[in-house]
Motif scaffolding. Structure first.
Motif, mmCIF file in Angstrom:
data_model
loop_
_atom_site.group_PDB
_atom_site.id
_atom_site.type_symbol
_atom_site.label_atom_id
_atom_site.label_comp_id
_atom_site.label_asym_id
_atom_site.label_seq_id
_atom_site.Cartn_x
_atom_site.Cartn_y
_atom_site.Cartn_z
ATOM 1 N N SER A 1 137.492 15.109 -30.626
ATOM 2 C CA SER A 1 136.975 16.622 -31.359
ATOM 3 C C SER A 1 136.100 16.392 -32.426
ATOM 4 O O SER A 1 135.095 16.872 -32.527
ATOM 5 N N LEU A 2 136.581 15.569 -33.407
ATOM 6 C CA LEU A 2 136.093 15.166 -34.604
ATOM 7 C C LEU A 2 134.653 14.291 -34.430
ATOM 8 O O LEU A 2 133.881 14.654 -35.033
ATOM 9 N N ILE A 3 134.730 13.460 -33.539
ATOM 10 C CA ILE A 3 133.532 12.513 -33.101
ATOM 11 C C ILE A 3 132.303 13.783 -32.800
ATOM 12 O O ILE A 3 131.217 13.513 -33.178
ATOM 13 N N PHE A 4 132.675 14.706 -31.888
ATOM 14 C CA PHE A 4 131.636 15.661 -31.390
ATOM 15 C C PHE A 4 131.263 16.809 -32.549
ATOM 16 O O PHE A 4 130.263 17.122 -32.600
ATOM 17 N N PHE A 5 132.395 16.981 -33.213
ATOM 18 C CA PHE A 5 131.923 17.845 -34.415
ATOM 19 C C PHE A 5 130.907 17.137 -35.381
ATOM 20 O O PHE A 5 130.107 18.082 -35.698
ATOM 21 N N PHE A 6 131.248 16.234 -35.902
ATOM 22 C CA PHE A 6 130.506 15.230 -36.495
ATOM 23 C C PHE A 6 128.746 15.009 -35.994
ATOM 24 O O PHE A 6 127.871 15.196 -36.562
ATOM 25 N N TYR A 7 128.982 14.780 -34.511
ATOM 26 C CA TYR A 7 127.799 14.877 -33.918
ATOM 27 C C TYR A 7 126.851 16.005 -33.977
ATOM 28 O O TYR A 7 125.710 15.986 -34.306
ATOM 29 N N GLY A 8 127.653 17.386 -33.877
ATOM 30 C CA GLY A 8 126.927 18.783 -34.019
ATOM 31 C C GLY A 8 126.442 18.551 -35.264
ATOM 32 O O GLY A 8 125.333 19.356 -35.436
ATOM 33 N N LEU A 9 127.099 18.235 -36.299
ATOM 34 C CA LEU A 9 126.480 18.280 -37.802
ATOM 35 C C LEU A 9 125.116 17.539 -37.989
ATOM 36 O O LEU A 9 124.387 18.091 -38.789
ATOM 37 N N LYS A 10 124.988 16.638 -37.035
ATOM 38 C CA LYS A 10 123.819 15.563 -37.348
ATOM 39 C C LYS A 10 122.686 16.123 -36.547
ATOM 40 O O LYS A 10 121.605 15.642 -36.693
ATOM 41 N N LEU A 11 122.924 16.990 -35.664
ATOM 42 C CA LEU A 11 121.913 17.544 -34.840
ATOM 43 C C LEU A 11 120.813 18.295 -35.410
ATOM 44 O O LEU A 11 121.361 19.164 -36.369
ATOM 45 N N SER A 12 119.821 18.195 -35.283
ATOM 46 C CA SER A 12 118.767 19.262 -36.173
ATOM 47 C C SER A 12 117.789 20.097 -35.143
ATOM 48 O O SER A 12 117.249 19.653 -33.862
ATOM 49 N N PHE A 13 117.910 21.424 -35.246
ATOM 50 C CA PHE A 13 117.354 22.459 -34.358
ATOM 51 C C PHE A 13 115.979 22.196 -34.371
ATOM 52 O O PHE A 13 115.018 22.178 -33.317
ATOM 53 N N GLY A 14 115.135 21.565 -35.365
ATOM 54 C CA GLY A 14 113.758 21.369 -35.231
ATOM 55 C C GLY A 14 113.552 20.435 -34.566
ATOM 56 O O GLY A 14 112.477 20.366 -33.720
ATOM 57 N N GLU A 15 114.109 19.036 -34.424
ATOM 58 C CA GLU A 15 114.044 17.989 -33.725
ATOM 59 C C GLU A 15 114.272 18.463 -32.156
ATOM 60 O O GLU A 15 113.422 18.049 -31.195
ATOM 61 N N ILE A 16 115.256 19.075 -31.750
ATOM 62 C CA ILE A 16 115.345 19.860 -30.475
ATOM 63 C C ILE A 16 114.388 20.554 -30.044
ATOM 64 O O ILE A 16 113.726 20.497 -28.969
ATOM 65 N N LYS A 17 113.749 21.558 -30.794
ATOM 66 C CA LYS A 17 112.657 22.277 -30.490
ATOM 67 C C LYS A 17 111.398 21.628 -30.418
ATOM 68 O O LYS A 17 110.810 21.706 -29.452
ATOM 69 N N GLU A 18 110.981 20.695 -31.282
ATOM 70 C CA GLU A 18 109.903 19.650 -30.902
ATOM 71 C C GLU A 18 110.012 18.725 -29.673
ATOM 72 O O GLU A 18 109.219 18.818 -29.004
ATOM 73 N N GLY A 19 111.176 18.532 -29.536
ATOM 74 C CA GLY A 19 111.378 17.583 -28.490
ATOM 75 C C GLY A 19 111.168 18.483 -27.069
ATOM 76 O O GLY A 19 110.796 17.719 -25.911
ATOM 77 N N LEU A 20 111.187 19.477 -26.828
ATOM 78 C CA LEU A 20 111.202 20.463 -25.621
ATOM 79 C C LEU A 20 109.715 20.211 -24.941
ATOM 80 O O LEU A 20 109.625 20.642 -23.902
ATOM 81 N N LYS A 21 108.839 20.150 -25.781
ATOM 82 C CA LYS A 21 107.252 20.060 -25.476
ATOM 83 C C LYS A 21 107.120 19.077 -24.461
ATOM 84 O O LYS A 21 106.291 19.231 -23.669
ATOM 85 N N ASN A 22 107.641 17.670 -24.657
ATOM 86 C CA ASN A 22 107.434 16.858 -23.694
ATOM 87 C C ASN A 22 108.396 16.850 -22.514
ATOM 88 O O ASN A 22 108.953 15.868 -22.291
ATOM 89 N N TRP A 23 108.191 17.872 -21.582
ATOM 90 C CA TRP A 23 109.129 18.079 -20.669
ATOM 91 C C TRP A 23 109.078 17.098 -19.347
ATOM 92 O O TRP A 23 110.075 16.800 -18.985
ATOM 93 N N LYS A 24 107.834 16.557 -19.300
ATOM 94 C CA LYS A 24 107.720 15.637 -18.108
ATOM 95 C C LYS A 24 108.686 14.130 -18.515
ATOM 96 O O LYS A 24 109.254 13.810 -17.426
ATOM 97 N N LEU A 25 108.576 13.859 -19.610
ATOM 98 C CA LEU A 25 109.538 12.715 -20.292
ATOM 99 C C LEU A 25 110.665 12.935 -20.050
ATOM 100 O O LEU A 25 111.641 12.186 -19.490
#
Length: 323
Positions: free
Chosen positions: A43-67
Motif C-alpha cells: 500500500s505504501l509503495i503505490f501511495f508513494f507512486y501516486g505522489l510522484k505522478l504528475s498530472f501535467g505529464e499525464i495530460k501531455e502524454g495523452l496526445k501521442n495516442w498511437k504510441l
C-alpha cells in the motif's frame, strides 16, 4: 561501456537461499506477520507512486495516442498471444505449471522506473515513457486477472471479492490518495526518491521470501528437476528476444515511428514489472503451494531485461552522440 550489476538481483537470490534454509520464518505468528508486512508495504509503495505522478505529464502524454495504444497492445496482447501459441503442446501437470508461470509473466504490466531510465539513456520520448509506464500498472489491475482467470482454478478465491478488491485496496486506493496529496507532498517524494526506491525493493524481497518459503515447505521444487530450470532459463531468453524483435519490426516497418517513439515502444513494450508481479501473485495464487514456481520466470526475466536493455540503451546513446 561500463555495466553496473544490479545488487537487487543478488538480494533476490539471497531471499531464495534464506527461504530454503529458514522456511519456517514465514509461519511466524500463524503467518500473519508476513501478511501484515506485505499488505502495509504494498500500500505504501503505490501511495508513494501516486505522489510522484504528475498530472501535467499525464495530460501531455495523452496526445501521442498511437504510441500509447501500441505499447499497451504489446504488453497485454502480444506477450500473452505468444505464450498461448504453446498451449496446445502441453502434456502433464509439470508442463502445465511451466506454461502457467510464463503466461503469468506475459499477462503482467510493464515496468515503471527502469523503463523511464532506459528511455532517458537512449534519448527516447521520455514523457511518453513516463505516461505508459504509469498507466500500464493501472491497466494491469483490471486486465491481468482477466487474462489469468481462464487458466486458474479459483476454488478457494473469490475473483471479484478477493482478487479485485485486494488489488483495488492495495494499489488503486493508495495511488488515488497519493495523487490527491501530490500537490503537497510531491516535492518530498521526488527529493527522497532513492530511499523510497529502496523501500519498494525491501517489500518485494519480503514477498519473494514468503512465496519461496511456502513452496519449500510444500516440497514443490522436488517435483521438478534440473531440466525444468534449464528450460525455464531458455524460455525466458527466447521470450524476451522474440518480443523485442517483433516490437522492433512493427514499430519501424509497419507503424513507421520516429527514432524517439520507437525507442520508447521497444523499452516499455518489451519489459515486465517485478513489483506488480509480486503483488498480483499474492492474490492470484493465494493458498497455492506452487507460487514460488510461478514467479521464477518473472525474476529471471527481470534480471535479463535489465542486463540486455542496458546494453541496448547505451548503444542508442552512442549513436545519438555521434550525430
Amino acid at each position: 561501456m561500463k555495466l553496473k550489476f544490479d545488487g537487487f538481483i543478488l538480494a533476490l537470490i539471497a531471499m531464495i537461499i534464506l527461504a530454503y534454509i529458514y522456511p519456517d520464518l514465514v509461519s511466524a505468528q500463524g503467518g500473519h506477520l508476513f501478511d501484515t508486512i506485505s499488505t502495509i508495504g504494498v500500500s505504501l509503495i503505490f501511495f508513494f507512486y501516486g505522489l510522484k505522478l504528475s498530472f501535467g505529464e499525464i495530460k501531455e502524454g495523452l496526445k501521442n495516442w498511437k504510441l500509447h495504444v501500441s505499447i499497451q497492445l504489446f504488453t497485454f496482447a502480444l506477450f500473452p498471444l505468444i505464450i498461448l501459441a504453446f498451449r496446445p503442446f502441453i502434456q502433464g501437470i509439470v508442463q502445465e505449471q511451466f506454461w502457467l508461470s510464463f503466461y503469468f509473466l506475459a499477462a503482467l504490466p510493464s515496468t515503471v522506473s527502469s523503463s523511464v531510465v532506459m528511455v532517458s539513456i537512449a534519448r527516447g520520448n521520455i514523457p511518453a515513457a513516463i505516461f505508459n509506464a504509469s498507466i500500464s500498472g493501472l491497466i494491469g489491475v483490471v486486465v491481468t486477472p482477466l487474462l489469468m482467470q481462464a487458466f486458474l482454478e479459483f476454488e478457494q478465491v473469490n475473483v471479484l471479492g478477493d482478487v479485485y478488491w485486494g488489488l483495488i485496496k492495495e494499489i488503486i486506493i493508495p495511488v488515488i490518495l497519493g495523487l490527491m496529496l501530490q500537490p503537497y507532498l510531491g516535492k518530498w517524494a521526488t527529493k527522497y526518491s532513492k530511499p523510497l526506491a529502496k523501500f519498494d525493493k525491501a517489500v518485494i524481497l519480503s514477498i519473494v521470501y514468503s512465496s519461496f518459503a511456502e513452496s519449500f515447505l510444500s516440497d514443490v521444487f522436488h517435483k521438478v528437476g534440473t531440466m525444468y530450470l534449464i528450460w525455464l532459463f531458455i524460455g525466458v531468453i527466447f521470450l524476451f528476444f522474440i518480443v523485442y524483435a517483433l516490437v522492433y519490426v512493427i514499430t519501424r516497418y509497419v507503424l513507421k515511428f520516429n527514432r524517439e517513439d520507437q525507442i520508447t515502444a521497444l523499452f516499455c513494450g518489451s519489459k515486465k514489472s517485478l513489483t506488480h508481479g509480486s503483488v498480483f501473485s499474492k492474490f492470484l495464487f493465494a493458498g497455492n503451494p506452487n507460487m514460488g514456481l510461478y514467479i521464477i520466470p518473472l525474476m529471471v526475466f527481470h534480471a535479463f531485461q535489465i542486463f540486455v536493455v542496458t546494453i541496448i540503451a547505451e548503444r542508442y546513446a552512442n549513436q545519438f552522440n555521434r550525430k
